[in-house]
Design a protein around this motif. Structure first.
Motif, PDB file in Angstrom:
ATOM      1  N   CYS A  33       0.820  -1.222   0.000  1.00 22.61           N
ATOM      2  CA  CYS A  33       0.000   0.000   0.000  1.00 22.61           C
ATOM      3  C   CYS A  33       0.850   1.268   0.000  1.00 22.61           C
ATOM      4  N   GLU A  34       1.894   1.289   0.800  1.00 21.84           N
ATOM      5  CA  GLU A  34       2.708   2.500   0.924  1.00 21.84           C
ATOM      6  C   GLU A  34       3.386   2.857  -0.402  1.00 21.84           C
ATOM      7  N   SER A  35       4.048   1.844  -1.008  1.00 26.85           N
ATOM      8  CA  SER A  35       4.721   2.115  -2.281  1.00 26.85           C
ATOM      9  C   SER A  35       3.712   2.403  -3.394  1.00 26.85           C
ATOM     10  N   ALA A  36       2.521   1.786  -3.320  1.00 26.94           N
ATOM     11  CA  ALA A  36       1.482   2.031  -4.315  1.00 26.94           C
ATOM     12  C   ALA A  36       0.988   3.469  -4.248  1.00 26.94           C
ATOM     13  N   TRP A  37       0.790   3.976  -3.032  1.00 21.62           N
ATOM     14  CA  TRP A  37       0.314   5.350  -2.864  1.00 21.62           C
ATOM     15  C   TRP A  37       1.359   6.349  -3.358  1.00 21.62           C
ATOM     16  N   SER A  38       2.623   6.089  -3.039  1.00 19.99           N
ATOM     17  CA  SER A  38       3.697   6.962  -3.510  1.00 19.99           C
ATOM     18  C   SER A  38       3.784   6.926  -5.031  1.00 19.99           C
ATOM     19  N   ALA A  39       3.666   5.707  -5.595  1.00 20.55           N
ATOM     20  CA  ALA A  39       3.745   5.563  -7.052  1.00 20.55           C
ATOM     21  C   ALA A  39       2.593   6.273  -7.754  1.00 20.55           C
ATOM     22  N   PHE A  40       1.406   6.190  -7.151  1.00 19.67           N
ATOM     23  CA  PHE A  40       0.255   6.856  -7.775  1.00 19.67           C
ATOM     24  C   PHE A  40       0.477   8.366  -7.845  1.00 19.67           C
ATOM     25  N   VAL A  49      -4.407  -1.198 -11.917  1.00 24.04           N
ATOM     26  CA  VAL A  49      -4.818  -2.593 -11.753  1.00 24.04           C
ATOM     27  C   VAL A  49      -4.324  -3.043 -10.381  1.00 24.04           C
ATOM     28  N   THR A  50      -5.234  -3.499  -9.519  1.00 23.54           N
ATOM     29  CA  THR A  50      -4.834  -3.855  -8.156  1.00 23.54           C
ATOM     30  C   THR A  50      -5.490  -5.157  -7.698  1.00 23.54           C
ATOM     31  N   ASP A  51      -4.740  -5.905  -6.884  1.00 22.09           N
ATOM     32  CA  ASP A  51      -5.303  -7.074  -6.219  1.00 22.09           C
ATOM     33  C   ASP A  51      -6.256  -6.588  -5.138  1.00 22.09           C
ATOM     34  N   SER A  52      -7.217  -7.408  -4.767  1.00 24.73           N
ATOM     35  CA  SER A  52      -8.139  -7.029  -3.684  1.00 24.73           C
ATOM     36  C   SER A  52      -7.482  -7.200  -2.314  1.00 24.73           C
ATOM     37  N   ILE A  53      -6.350  -7.881  -2.282  1.00 24.74           N
ATOM     38  CA  ILE A  53      -5.587  -8.035  -1.038  1.00 24.74           C
ATOM     39  C   ILE A  53      -4.190  -7.473  -1.284  1.00 24.74           C
ATOM     40  N   VAL A  54      -3.836  -6.419  -0.562  1.00 23.37           N
ATOM     41  CA  VAL A  54      -2.555  -5.739  -0.757  1.00 23.37           C
ATOM     42  C   VAL A  54      -1.795  -5.715   0.562  1.00 23.37           C
ATOM     43  N   GLY A  57      -1.862  -2.971   4.253  1.00 21.04           N
ATOM     44  CA  GLY A  57      -3.063  -2.156   4.390  1.00 21.04           C
ATOM     45  C   GLY A  57      -4.233  -2.744   3.636  1.00 21.04           C
ATOM     46  N   SER A  58      -5.288  -1.938   3.528  1.00 20.07           N
ATOM     47  CA  SER A  58      -6.521  -2.363   2.844  1.00 20.07           C
ATOM     48  C   SER A  58      -6.528  -1.856   1.408  1.00 20.07           C
ATOM     49  N   ALA A  59      -6.746  -2.761   0.475  1.00 20.64           N
ATOM     50  CA  ALA A  59      -6.840  -2.373  -0.932  1.00 20.64           C
ATOM     51  C   ALA A  59      -8.042  -1.462  -1.160  1.00 20.64           C
ATOM     52  N   PHE A  60      -9.119  -1.691  -0.409  1.00 17.18           N
ATOM     53  CA  PHE A  60     -10.319  -0.871  -0.573  1.00 17.18           C
ATOM     54  C   PHE A  60     -10.073   0.568  -0.117  1.00 17.18           C
ATOM     55  N   ASP A  61      -9.397   0.709   1.025  1.00 17.20           N
ATOM     56  CA  ASP A  61      -9.062   2.057   1.504  1.00 17.20           C
ATOM     57  C   ASP A  61      -8.116   2.754   0.527  1.00 17.20           C
ATOM     58  N   LEU A  62      -7.170   1.983  -0.019  1.00 17.34           N
ATOM     59  CA  LEU A  62      -6.218   2.544  -0.976  1.00 17.34           C
ATOM     60  C   LEU A  62      -6.935   3.057  -2.224  1.00 17.34           C
ATOM     61  N   VAL A  63      -7.889   2.282  -2.713  1.00 16.59           N
ATOM     62  CA  VAL A  63      -8.625   2.695  -3.916  1.00 16.59           C
ATOM     63  C   VAL A  63      -9.472   3.935  -3.632  1.00 16.59           C
ATOM     64  N   GLU A  64     -10.078   4.014  -2.464  1.00 20.19           N
ATOM     65  CA  GLU A  64     -10.837   5.216  -2.097  1.00 20.19           C
ATOM     66  C   GLU A  64      -9.935   6.447  -2.113  1.00 20.19           C
ATOM     67  N   LYS A  65      -8.710   6.311  -1.564  1.00 20.21           N
ATOM     68  CA  LYS A  65      -7.755   7.422  -1.571  1.00 20.21           C
ATOM     69  C   LYS A  65      -7.367   7.791  -3.008  1.00 20.21           C
ATOM     70  N   ILE A  66      -7.168   6.773  -3.834  1.00 19.52           N
ATOM     71  CA  ILE A  66      -6.807   7.027  -5.231  1.00 19.52           C
ATOM     72  C   ILE A  66      -7.918   7.788  -5.955  1.00 19.52           C
ATOM     73  N   LYS A  67      -9.155   7.361  -5.744  1.00 16.06           N
ATOM     74  CA  LYS A  67     -10.289   8.016  -6.404  1.00 16.06           C
ATOM     75  C   LYS A  67     -10.451   9.458  -5.925  1.00 16.06           C
ATOM     76  N   ASN A  68     -10.297   9.671  -4.620  1.00 11.09           N
ATOM     77  CA  ASN A  68     -10.398  11.031  -4.079  1.00 11.09           C
ATOM     78  C   ASN A  68      -9.275  11.909  -4.605  1.00 11.09           C
ATOM     79  N   LYS A  69      -8.086  11.335  -4.692  1.00 14.27           N
ATOM     80  CA  LYS A  69      -6.936  12.091  -5.184  1.00 14.27           C
ATOM     81  C   LYS A  69      -7.091  12.430  -6.664  1.00 14.27           C
ATOM     82  N   SER A  70      -7.723  11.516  -7.411  1.00 17.67           N
ATOM     83  CA  SER A  70      -7.895  11.737  -8.853  1.00 17.67           C
ATOM     84  C   SER A  70      -8.740  12.969  -9.130  1.00 17.67           C
ATOM     85  N   GLY A  71      -9.720  13.243  -8.251  1.00 11.39           N
ATOM     86  CA  GLY A  71     -10.581  14.405  -8.438  1.00 11.39           C
ATOM     87  C   GLY A  71     -11.332  14.319  -9.755  1.00 11.39           C
TER      88      GLY A  71
END
Length: 379
Positions: A33-40, A49-54, A57-71
């Motif tokens: 999760c940490e490296s994924a967030w930095s990479a995004f 493209v993400t696994d449902s288990i990361v 951390g939680s892949a679901f929480d990570l995707v929510e952060k990604i979507k919010n960040k995308s704006g």
């Protein structure tokens, strides 16, 4: 096109990366999760493209952060999951996922889904660019309209103001009115009036307003005759306007005792009423800017306005106004509105307000397709 792959299993990292690179995409791989967030944030991928288990951390929480960040930026998220129960799929989509592919996945299916999302991203990017262009040109047009308004207002600064003998209203079809209304009293007491309607409406229809304004006020100062004024304005417009444009107009000189000399071309009839009767006076010539100087017809006509009578001049935007049944107001209804208003209210300012209210009520909220200028005069 850039793809971020979030998966802790090297085999899927390699397969997804290979599939994407065969489509010419640049890939970046993260295993937690940490490296994924930095990479995004650094890589700014177009698709994730993400696994449902990361790990971490939680892949679901990570995707929510990604979507919010995308704006406002469209960034599809494709979930890969070895769990295919309803609860997992529900979590994937509720967190912001755009697609769900079970593991182990079929490469043909994955390539098809990935190609579809690439097309969606390209379409959204194109729409976003077009929207930016439209926003830019809209703001540019607003600035141009504002500048043109200021220039024309400055050019018409010598206009007589509305008073108990004169009322002028301009109702625009767009943000800019292409009609022109000029009024000026000469030193000998005669009041000169020019009401013009250029072809079309809006900014393009106003290109002749500046030269007309200049000629009009110069002619008033020199006390030129109506015939000479009409000929000079026509000469200028014939040289300035493109061939598909012209200016329908009434040009009048009103003496202190109510005698009116006028030149009219291409305009609806003007009306004179005492609240009981209605007299019409036609514009018998071609509009200004059509005929050359040698061909131009400068002959004028005459009539008189008594003290208890009111003169009305309108551009054709008034008579062509449509109601909810798509029926035009027409000259007869406009004349009826005018007579009714004069009959009900003898004070000219109130007549003017009543007439405008009747016209607006007839429109009943429907779009106005042409500029409207309405002028009332009373001795």
């Amino acid at each position: 096109m850039k793809l971020l792959i979030i998966d802790s299993q090297p085999i899927y990292q390699e397969i997804v990366s290979w599939c994407a690179e065969t489509k010419g995409m640049k890939t970046y791989i993260a295993s937690d999760c940490e490296s994924a967030w930095s990479a995004f944030n650094e890589f700014e991928p177009n698709i994730v493209v993400t696994d449902s288990i990361v790990n971490g951390g939680s892949a679901f929480d990570l995707v929510e952060k990604i979507k919010n960040k995308s704006g406002g930026r469209f960034c599809p998220v494709i979930f890969l999951s070895s769990k295919i129960d309803d609860s997992t799929m529900n979590h994937c989509f509720r967190s912001g996922g755009d697609d769900f592919i079970p593991k182990p996945f079929n490469e043909v299916l994955f390539n098809t889904r990935l190609s579809t999302h690439v097309k969606h991203v390209l379409v959204v990017q194109e729409l976003y660019k077009k929207n930016q262009d439209l926003t830019f040109y809209h703001k540019k047009t607003e600035l141009e309209h504002e500048m043109a308004k200021q220039v024309l207002n400055h050019a018409q600064r010598h206009n007589d103001k509305d008073d108990k003998t004169l009322q002028v209203t301009r109702l625009s079809a767009t943000s800019f009115n292409g009609d022109i209304a000029l009024v000026k009293k000469r030193s000998d007491g005669h009041r000169l009036i020019f009401v013009g309607d250029f072809t079309g409406h809006g900014l393009a229809a106003s290109i002749g307003a500046l030269p007309v304004t200049q000629v009009f006020f110069d002619a008033v100062e020199k006390q030129l005759s109506i015939e000479t004024m009409a000929s000079e304005i026509n000469r200028v417009l014939y040289g300035v306007l493109p061939v598909h444009m012209f200016c329908a107009a009434f040009l009048m000189a009103i003496s202190p005792d109510g005698k009116i000399l006028y030149w009219g071309g291409g305009m609806p009839d003007c009306f004179v009423s005492d609240g009981k009767t209605l007299k019409r006076f036609s514009s018998n010539h071609l509009p200004l800017g059509i005929l050359s100087e040698a061909e131009f017809e400068h002959e004028v006509s005459a009539f008189s306005v008594d003290k208890d009578h009111i003169l009305m001049i309108t551009t054709d935007g008034a008579s062509e106004l449509k109601n909810r049944e798509n029926v035009m107001l027409g000259d007869s209804n406009l004349g009826r509105f005018f007579v009714e208003s004069v009959n009900e209210l003898s004070v000219m300012q109130k007549v003017h307000s009543s007439l405008i209210d009747k016209i607006v009520s007839y429109k009943d909220g429907q779009p106005q397709h042409d500029d409207i200028t309405l002028l009332l005069y009373q001795r």
